[in-house]
Design a protein around this motif. Sequence first.
Motif, PDB file in Angstrom:
ATOM      1  N   VAL A  27       0.849  -1.200   0.000  1.00 19.24           N
ATOM      2  CA  VAL A  27       0.000   0.000   0.000  1.00 19.24           C
ATOM      3  C   VAL A  27       0.880   1.244   0.000  1.00 19.24           C
ATOM      4  N   HIS A  28       0.508   2.217  -0.819  1.00 20.61           N
ATOM      5  CA  HIS A  28       1.211   3.501  -0.890  1.00 20.61           C
ATOM      6  C   HIS A  28       0.231   4.593  -0.462  1.00 20.61           C
ATOM      7  N   LEU A  29       0.645   5.352   0.547  1.00 20.90           N
ATOM      8  CA  LEU A  29      -0.211   6.392   1.124  1.00 20.90           C
ATOM      9  C   LEU A  29       0.333   7.742   0.689  1.00 20.90           C
ATOM     10  N   VAL A  30      -0.440   8.494  -0.084  1.00 22.46           N
ATOM     11  CA  VAL A  30      -0.001   9.798  -0.563  1.00 22.46           C
ATOM     12  C   VAL A  30      -0.683  10.867   0.290  1.00 22.46           C
ATOM     13  N   GLU A  31       0.122  11.597   1.056  1.00 27.96           N
ATOM     14  CA  GLU A  31      -0.418  12.604   1.984  1.00 27.96           C
ATOM     15  C   GLU A  31       0.587  13.747   2.077  1.00 27.96           C
ATOM     16  N   SER A  32       0.170  14.935   1.621  1.00 25.64           N
ATOM     17  CA  SER A  32       1.124  16.046   1.505  1.00 25.64           C
ATOM     18  C   SER A  32       1.378  16.777   2.828  1.00 25.64           C
ATOM     19  N   ASP A  33       0.501  16.599   3.809  1.00 24.91           N
ATOM     20  CA  ASP A  33       0.709  17.246   5.111  1.00 24.91           C
ATOM     21  C   ASP A  33       1.792  16.469   5.865  1.00 24.91           C
ATOM     22  N   VAL A  34       2.914  17.132   6.132  1.00 28.41           N
ATOM     23  CA  VAL A  34       4.062  16.386   6.675  1.00 28.41           C
ATOM     24  C   VAL A  34       3.804  15.834   8.076  1.00 28.41           C
ATOM     25  N   ARG A  35       2.972  16.493   8.852  1.00 31.54           N
ATOM     26  CA  ARG A  35       2.697  15.965  10.193  1.00 31.54           C
ATOM     27  C   ARG A  35       1.809  14.720  10.111  1.00 31.54           C
ATOM     28  N   LYS A  36       0.825  14.763   9.213  1.00 33.82           N
ATOM     29  CA  LYS A  36      -0.012  13.563   9.020  1.00 33.82           C
ATOM     30  C   LYS A  36       0.833  12.429   8.436  1.00 33.82           C
ATOM     31  N   ALA A  37       1.740  12.782   7.519  1.00 27.06           N
ATOM     32  CA  ALA A  37       2.617  11.758   6.930  1.00 27.06           C
ATOM     33  C   ALA A  37       3.483  11.110   8.020  1.00 27.06           C
ATOM     34  N   ALA A  38       3.945  11.909   8.974  1.00 23.74           N
ATOM     35  CA  ALA A  38       4.756  11.357  10.074  1.00 23.74           C
ATOM     36  C   ALA A  38       3.919  10.396  10.920  1.00 23.74           C
ATOM     37  N   PHE A  39       2.665  10.773  11.155  1.00 24.05           N
ATOM     38  CA  PHE A  39       1.755   9.889  11.899  1.00 24.05           C
ATOM     39  C   PHE A  39       1.581   8.558  11.150  1.00 24.05           C
ATOM     40  N   LEU A  40       1.346   8.637   9.851  1.00 20.50           N
ATOM     41  CA  LEU A  40       1.129   7.423   9.051  1.00 20.50           C
ATOM     42  C   LEU A  40       2.363   6.517   9.108  1.00 20.50           C
ATOM     43  N   ARG A  41       3.529   7.120   8.999  1.00 19.77           N
ATOM     44  CA  ARG A  41       4.774   6.352   9.020  1.00 19.77           C
ATOM     45  C   ARG A  41       4.939   5.642  10.371  1.00 19.77           C
ATOM     46  N   GLU A  42       4.612   6.360  11.435  1.00 22.42           N
ATOM     47  CA  GLU A  42       4.750   5.787  12.777  1.00 22.42           C
ATOM     48  C   GLU A  42       3.771   4.621  12.987  1.00 22.42           C
ATOM     49  N   VAL A  43       2.530   4.787  12.549  1.00 18.15           N
ATOM     50  CA  VAL A  43       1.558   3.687  12.731  1.00 18.15           C
ATOM     51  C   VAL A  43       1.955   2.499  11.862  1.00 18.15           C
ATOM     52  N   ALA A  44       2.437   2.755  10.651  1.00 19.09           N
ATOM     53  CA  ALA A  44       2.889   1.643   9.799  1.00 19.09           C
ATOM     54  C   ALA A  44       4.046   0.914  10.482  1.00 19.09           C
ATOM     55  N   ARG A  45       4.935   1.678  11.106  1.00 17.41           N
ATOM     56  CA  ARG A  45       6.100   1.069  11.777  1.00 17.41           C
ATOM     57  C   ARG A  45       5.657   0.193  12.954  1.00 17.41           C
ATOM     58  N   VAL A  46       4.820   0.745  13.824  1.00 16.64           N
ATOM     59  CA  VAL A  46       4.483  -0.010  15.036  1.00 16.64           C
ATOM     60  C   VAL A  46       3.554  -1.196  14.757  1.00 16.64           C
ATOM     61  N   THR A  47       2.799  -1.118  13.680  1.00 16.81           N
ATOM     62  CA  THR A  47       1.903  -2.244  13.361  1.00 16.81           C
ATOM     63  C   THR A  47       2.536  -3.223  12.373  1.00 16.81           C
ATOM     64  N   GLY A  48       3.639  -2.816  11.761  1.00 14.12           N
ATOM     65  CA  GLY A  48       4.251  -3.664  10.726  1.00 14.12           C
ATOM     66  C   GLY A  48       3.439  -3.708   9.444  1.00 14.12           C
ATOM     67  N   ALA A  49       2.564  -2.740   9.236  1.00 13.42           N
ATOM     68  CA  ALA A  49       1.718  -2.728   8.023  1.00 13.42           C
ATOM     69  C   ALA A  49       2.585  -2.481   6.788  1.00 13.42           C
ATOM     70  N   PRO A  50       2.294  -3.155   5.678  1.00  9.87           N
ATOM     71  CA  PRO A  50       3.092  -2.993   4.455  1.00  9.87           C
ATOM     72  C   PRO A  50       2.715  -1.709   3.707  1.00  9.87           C
ATOM     73  N   ALA A  51       2.981  -0.572   4.338  1.00  7.80           N
ATOM     74  CA  ALA A  51       2.570   0.717   3.775  1.00  7.80           C
ATOM     75  C   ALA A  51       3.774   1.646   3.659  1.00  7.80           C
ATOM     76  N   THR A  52       3.900   2.270   2.495  1.00  6.04           N
ATOM     77  CA  THR A  52       4.932   3.275   2.251  1.00  6.04           C
ATOM     78  C   THR A  52       4.248   4.626   2.173  1.00  6.04           C
ATOM     79  N   VAL A  53       4.831   5.607   2.866  1.00 11.86           N
ATOM     80  CA  VAL A  53       4.220   6.938   2.901  1.00 11.86           C
ATOM     81  C   VAL A  53       4.940   7.855   1.911  1.00 11.86           C
ATOM     82  N   HIS A  54       4.153   8.570   1.116  1.00 15.55           N
ATOM     83  CA  HIS A  54       4.688   9.542   0.149  1.00 15.55           C
ATOM     84  C   HIS A  54       4.237  10.932   0.619  1.00 15.55           C
ATOM     85  N   PRO A  55       5.158  11.685   1.277  1.00 15.72           N
ATOM     86  CA  PRO A  55       4.746  12.971   1.861  1.00 15.72           C
ATOM     87  C   PRO A  55       4.808  14.103   0.838  1.00 15.72           C
ATOM     88  N   VAL A  56       4.068  13.940  -0.234  1.00 15.58           N
ATOM     89  CA  VAL A  56       4.100  14.889  -1.357  1.00 15.58           C
ATOM     90  C   VAL A  56       2.692  15.084  -1.886  1.00 15.58           C
TER      91      VAL A  56
END
Length: 201
Positions: free
Chosen positions: A89-118
Amino acid sequence: MSPQQFQSRFGVSRETLTKLEVYAAHLQKWNPAINLVSKSTLDDLWSRHLADSAQVFSLIPDGTKVLVDLGSGAGFPGLVLAILGVPEVHLVESDVRKAAFLREVARVTGAPATVHPVRIEVADTPPADVVSARALAELALLLPWAHGMLKPGGTCLFPKGRTAEDELTAVKDSWNMRVERFPSQTDPAGTILRISDLAPR
Ligand SMILES: C[S@@+](CC[C@H](N)C(=O)[O-])C[C@H]1O[C@@H](n2cnc3c(N)ncnc32)[C@H](O)[C@@H]1O
């Protein structure tokens, strides 16, 4: 809806439920600082956001590998779909604070998600089997974005509120497409649009 009601509604494993509980706890913790979801929906998070996103999972075509979620915000529906089992899964979210949240939740859950902060317009995502977007924009904007990101034969999944039919009417002269409509199980006025065979007229 409680986590236990969510589990029996969607038949998820104990392990998946635990990941969603971790996600929900992070959302409760981060929301006051970065306003990920409206405060009024936080008390009913499991229905308003997690179940609303999870219901999209059963509409994903068999064999889907890559899903791109546009304007993910707090991760709805894309991050939930990654936790439920979409392989990439690729998550496209331009708000850098929301992108940081997404990255952190993906990390702690081990979800196969890459965040694109653009911004979506410049996102470099792999060709997608499925493009999803919830509460981002009208179809007139979503369809050109999705068309540029989908593999041939790919599918769009767009949860919509009461404007779905008006939005479809607005694009009917610009796009050829097959549209299927599925009533939302969490929003009485909502419809999930599944769009395939998308091509400009
Ligand atoms: C209303 S929120 C919806 C978030 C989430 N999909 C949901 O349903 O809760 C729209 C999100 O899209 C992001 N967004 C809007 N335009 C964007 C763009 N052009 N590129 C990337 N992100 C965008 C915003 O930062 C915001 O987080």
